[in-house]
Design a protein around this motif. Structure first.
Motif, PDB file in Angstrom:
ATOM      1  N   VAL A 404      36.578  -4.036 -62.476  1.00  0.00           N
ATOM      2  CA  VAL A 404      36.873  -2.595 -62.493  1.00  0.00           C
ATOM      3  C   VAL A 404      37.387  -2.185 -63.875  1.00  0.00           C
ATOM      4  N   ARG A 405      38.300  -2.989 -64.425  1.00  0.00           N
ATOM      5  CA  ARG A 405      38.857  -2.624 -65.737  1.00  0.00           C
ATOM      6  C   ARG A 405      37.782  -2.620 -66.816  1.00  0.00           C
ATOM      7  N   ASP A 406      36.838  -3.553 -66.716  1.00  0.00           N
ATOM      8  CA  ASP A 406      35.778  -3.584 -67.723  1.00  0.00           C
ATOM      9  C   ASP A 406      34.775  -2.446 -67.513  1.00  0.00           C
ATOM     10  N   LEU A 407      34.524  -2.118 -66.232  1.00  0.00           N
ATOM     11  CA  LEU A 407      33.613  -0.995 -65.941  1.00  0.00           C
ATOM     12  C   LEU A 407      34.150   0.283 -66.575  1.00  0.00           C
ATOM     13  N   ASP A 408      35.456   0.467 -66.488  1.00  0.00           N
ATOM     14  CA  ASP A 408      36.056   1.675 -67.073  1.00  0.00           C
ATOM     15  C   ASP A 408      35.717   1.749 -68.562  1.00  0.00           C
ATOM     16  N   ARG A 409      35.824   0.628 -69.223  1.00  0.00           N
ATOM     17  CA  ARG A 409      35.516   0.627 -70.668  1.00  0.00           C
ATOM     18  C   ARG A 409      34.034   0.872 -70.909  1.00  0.00           C
ATOM     19  N   LEU A 410      33.198   0.174 -70.133  1.00  0.00           N
ATOM     20  CA  LEU A 410      31.748   0.273 -70.341  1.00  0.00           C
ATOM     21  C   LEU A 410      31.247   1.693 -70.070  1.00  0.00           C
ATOM     22  N   LEU A 411      31.671   2.265 -68.937  1.00  0.00           N
ATOM     23  CA  LEU A 411      31.093   3.540 -68.513  1.00  0.00           C
ATOM     24  C   LEU A 411      31.581   4.702 -69.375  1.00  0.00           C
ATOM     25  N   GLU A 412      32.741   4.538 -69.987  1.00  0.00           N
ATOM     26  CA  GLU A 412      33.209   5.583 -70.892  1.00  0.00           C
ATOM     27  C   GLU A 412      32.243   5.788 -72.057  1.00  0.00           C
TER      28      GLU A 412
END
Ligand SMILES: Cc1cc2nc3c(=O)[nH]c(=O)nc-3n(C[C@H](O)[C@H](O)[C@H](O)COP(=O)(O)OP(=O)(O)OC[C@H]3O[C@@H](n4cnc5c(N)ncnc54)[C@H](O)[C@@H]3O)c2cc1C
Length: 542
Positions: A404-412
């Motif tokens: 989840v934490r990495d998705l936040d970075r990627l999707l931004e």
């Protein structure tokens, strides 16, 4: 040499495809998928696809609990050391460090979410399990931990979160365009095909215990996610390592009832037919030795006595205590005509946890851009060659959260949506195989794997199994468009990969036992067997 690559399993004609589009597509609704979906939905538009109902997961069957250093005499350092010791030299130390350090916080979050862990006088009750040097296993409902945690997460999923949940949606394949994972193709309950496009996909499809005839895994555990990741070209690792649980009820049921390790933690013994304990003197922890050690010794005793099971003896423990502490096991045994309080229970090892899986980095990213993996389908490296008891629910929580934490970075920073992509799906119509033929083939595969690719293997037995699986495939038509057929082909894919990987590792280590290479060989084999599409096995030293 090895299984022929095939990019897409499905060929369901050229009928209409339905399209949907999301930020995040989560495939699977066990502890890993639920953690990822609930977390990602705080910011993103998320869909979850599960081939069965939300409660029909391995997670719901988990009995013992979640290992986390939360007791007064415990520390992440001790948990780290125990995990490495059980892992027989193949754990990824960085991944284990994250697991043990972030674990306690994830367990506290679960409690805030509504999970009622067992407490006594306000303190968490901590259970003892094999190869843990202190009582460390947080539990709920006695031995109903998985269903208590799963229910709390499902509640969080359906109340307040914006996740679109599709149960009964069988994912056939991951969709790859320009080298990225852009979604998945699924078969709905009415036979309709859907293309779900997504900016990121989280694979959380659980294990593959169903490749064996005796298993504790639910019938959904057919390795679909492993097989689709393989077809999508993801790097896989440690496929030779299937953990067998020592104390499954000796029966023909599928799945068979697990008798949790916590029973031995509370003092139950393993005995032979004459009632003699056989773990004493074999390992300082006796019945609580690591699982691979217990299974090896059980095998020796069974061969020595010419029998196919041993017994679990809890008759010296107080009956009221057993009933209250182990309601799932006690009730399950009573239903089957056994009395845990008064008689020794026949047990034998059953496939339980697939260590092999899709390689991820410390954020759950696989080698395919846009594709994450979490939970049992992944290979984060925390289990080495032998998983420490109760570390897998923890892994689903910790790495589900890291995804989840990495998705936040990627999707931004990623493109706001996936355009319609050219998918190159096969469009021919195939007749396929009827249900009876598929069911018979599945059972033959499972028996063959137990006979020749199970707890103890040799070059000869592995080759025999590969030969028999090839014959089995030759008798069948290529799959038509039914979920059971796809499950069979997924099982076949994973069974073959397991057999090939087991043939490559010429030593015995952790859960992998070779009768022709009975010793552990650190000089040559302190490393992983990796595989990718086309079976190009690299033996990589790490
Ligand atoms: C009897 C038993 C007891 C256990 N006890 C413990 C314990 O006490 N502690 C511990 O740490 N571990 C325990 N384990 C292991 C642990 O439960 C599992 O490793 C863990 O729950 C796996 O979680 P997961 O989220 O990866 O997958 P699962 O919980 O298996 O969920 C998989 C999901 O993927 C979906 N899925 C699969 N294929 C497809 C497809 N083709 N299309 C769409 N959806 C698909 C399924 O429908 C399901 O929703 C136990 C295992 C068993 C069998």
């Amino acid at each position: 040499m090895g299984p022929a690559p095939r990019n897409y399993l499905a060929a369901c004609g050229d009928g209409d495809l339905r399209y949907s589009s999301y930020d995040v597509l989560v495939i699977g609704g066990g502890i890993a998928g639920l953690t990822a979906a609930v977390g990602a939905a705080r910011r993103w538009n998320v869909a979850m696809l599960t081939k069965a109902g939300l409660e029909n997961t391995t997670t719901f069957l988990a009995q013992g609990g979640v290992a986390a250093a939360m007791g007064p005499f415990d520390s992440p350092e001790l948990h780290f050391a125990d995990t490495l010791e059980a892992g027989a030299g193949l754990c990824d130390e960085e991944a284990v460090r994250l697991l043990v350090e972030e674990g306690p916080e994830r367990v506290r979050e679960l409690e805030h979410l509504g999970t009622r862990f067992d407490r006594r006088a306000g303190e968490l009750v901590l259970a003892s399990e094999g190869a843990h040097s202190v009582p460390r296993v947080v539990r709920a409902g006695g031995d109903a931990t998985g269903s208590v945690i799963g229910s709390a997460l499902i509640q969080a999923l359906i109340s307040g979160s914006r996740v679109e949940v599709h149960e009964g949606e069988f994912v056939l394949d991951l969709l790859i365009a320009d080298g990225r994972c852009v979604g998945a193709l699924s078969l709905g309950p009415e036979g309709e095909l859907t293309v779900s496009l997504a900016r990121a996909v989280v694979l959380a499809t659980g294990g593959a215990g169903q490749i064996y005839a005796n298993t504790t895994n639910p019938i959904v555990a057919t390795g679909d996610g492993h097989a689709m990741a393989w077809r999508a070209g993801a790097v896989m690792r440690d496929l030779e390592f299937m953990q067998f649980h020592p104390t499954a009820l000796h029966s023909d049921e599928n799945p068979t009832l697990l008798l949790t390790e916590a029973l031995r933690g509370e003092g139950a013994w393993l005995v032979d037919g004459a009632g003699r304990r056989f773990m004493e003197g074999v390992h300082p922890l006796a019945e609580l030795a690591p699982r691979d050690v217990v299974v090896r010794r059980m095998k020796e005793v069974m061969v020595r006595d010419g029998v196919d099971h041993v017994e679990l003896d809890a008759t010296h423990l107080a009956c009221d205590f057993l009933r209250e502490r182990f309601p799932t096991v006690h009730g399950g045994l009573t239903e089957r005509g056994f009395d845990l309080c008064r008689e020794r229970i026949p047990v034998s090892p059953a496939s339980h946890y697939y260590i092999g899986g899709v390689v991820t980095d410390l954020w759950g990213r696989t080698s395919v851009p846009g594709l994450y993996a979490a939970g049992e389908v992944s290979s984060t490296g925390v289990h080495g060659a032998n998983r420490l008891a109760s570390n897998s629910l923890l892994e689903g929580l910790v790495f589900g959260d890291r995804v989840v934490r990495d998705l936040d970075r990627l999707l931004e920073r990623a493109e706001p949506s996936v355009r319609k992509v050219k998918l190159d799906l096969p469009t021919e119509s195939r007749r396929g195989n009827d249900q009876a033929a598929t069911a018979a083939a599945t059972q033959r595969l499972r028996l063959e794997m137990s006979r020749n690719g199970g707890i103890v293997r040799s070059r000869e037995s592995l080759q025999q199994a590969l030969g028999h699986l090839a014959e089995l495939e030759a008798e069948l038509q290529p799959p038509g468009c039914a979920a059971t057929e796809f499950e069979f082909y997924n099982l076949l894919t994973i069974a073959r990969l397991l057999l090939v990987a087991a043939g490559i590792r010429e030593e015995s280590r952790g859960v992998h036992l070779r009768s022709d290479f009975p010793e552990r060989d650190n000089e040559d084999w302190q490393r992983h067997v990796r595989a990718r599409l086309g079976w190009d096995p690299e033996v990589v030293a790490e």
